[in-house]
Design an enzyme around this catalytic site. Structure first.
Site, mmCIF file in Angstrom:
data_model
loop_
_atom_site.group_PDB
_atom_site.id
_atom_site.type_symbol
_atom_site.label_atom_id
_atom_site.label_comp_id
_atom_site.label_asym_id
_atom_site.label_seq_id
_atom_site.Cartn_x
_atom_site.Cartn_y
_atom_site.Cartn_z
ATOM 1 N N LYS A 239 0.825 -1.206 0.000
ATOM 2 C CA LYS A 239 0.000 0.000 0.000
ATOM 3 C C LYS A 239 0.860 1.257 0.000
ATOM 4 C CE LYS A 239 -4.102 1.787 2.266
ATOM 5 N NZ LYS A 239 -5.077 1.611 3.302
ATOM 6 N N GLY B 8 6.256 1.027 5.913
ATOM 7 C CA GLY B 8 7.150 0.062 5.274
ATOM 8 C C GLY B 8 7.334 0.329 3.793
ATOM 9 N N CYS B 9 6.252 0.654 3.122
ATOM 10 C CA CYS B 9 6.314 0.901 1.686
ATOM 11 C C CYS B 9 7.082 2.182 1.379
ATOM 12 C CB CYS B 9 4.901 0.944 1.103
ATOM 13 S SG CYS B 9 4.053 -0.647 1.282
ATOM 14 N N THR B 10 6.962 3.173 2.258
ATOM 15 C CA THR B 10 7.716 4.412 2.084
ATOM 16 C C THR B 10 9.212 4.155 2.278
ATOM 17 O OG1 THR B 10 5.825 5.729 2.783
ATOM 18 C CG2 THR B 10 7.990 6.778 2.931
ATOM 19 N N ALA C 81 10.400 2.298 -0.896
ATOM 20 C CA ALA C 81 10.421 3.143 -2.092
ATOM 21 C C ALA C 81 11.518 4.200 -2.013
ATOM 22 C CB ALA C 81 9.058 3.796 -2.290
#
Length: 157
Positions: free
Chosen positions: A42, A47-49, A52
């Site tokens: 998401k 975590g995704c930030t 990325a």
């Protein structure tokens, strides 16, 4: 729908997806070049930030290895665009809202949290060689470790 996961050595599944900043990304346009497909749950979550932003910082090094990076999530393009703009993410983030590509890679999986089961994206990455075959797979990758694993494997292509 096949949830049979792909393996190292398999031909990478073909795809064409809408992506951030009005782009379309496809396996056809990447033919003959190595690339990384990384699936994340998401946009704009911690975590995704981390993952990325780590990739964004490593883009010059990955570029020297001639590696194209594409992030894939089930988020709509509008949400992905906001995420990319907020963190200055230059690489394409693709939208797979029906999780068709995720199903083909075996990353749309049953998860559980607080006793509730649901389907969602498993944080996984796939390194595809210039020959179109899968060279490395990282499943349930930790966001902070991701870039180092990718750089090492890409350098060995």
């Amino acid at each position: 729908m096949s949830n049979e996961p792909v393996s190292v050595g398999d031909k990478a599944p073909d795809f064409s997806l809408q992506a951030s900043r009005g782009r379309t990304v496809s396996s056809a346009e990447l033919s003959g070049r190595p690339y990384l497909l990384y699936f994340y749950p998401k946009a704009d979550t911690p975590g995704c930030t981390t993952q990325a932003c780590g990739i964004q910082e490593a883009l010059p090094a990955l570029g020297r290895l001639n590696l194209t990076v594409i992030g894939v999530s089930p988020d709509p393009v509008s949400k992905i665009d906001k995420f990319a703009d907020k963190y200055g993410l230059e690489f394409p983030l693709a939208s797979d809202p029906e999780h068709e590509l995720a199903d083909r890679y075996g990353t749309w999986v049953e998860k559980s949290m607080y006793g509730r089961t649901y389907f969602g994206m498993e944080r996984s990455s796939f390194l595809i060689g210039a020959d179109g075959h899968i060279k490395a797979i990282w499943r349930k990758v930790k966001p902070a470790d991701h870039v180092a694993l990718v750089e090492k494997a890409a350098a060995e292509l």
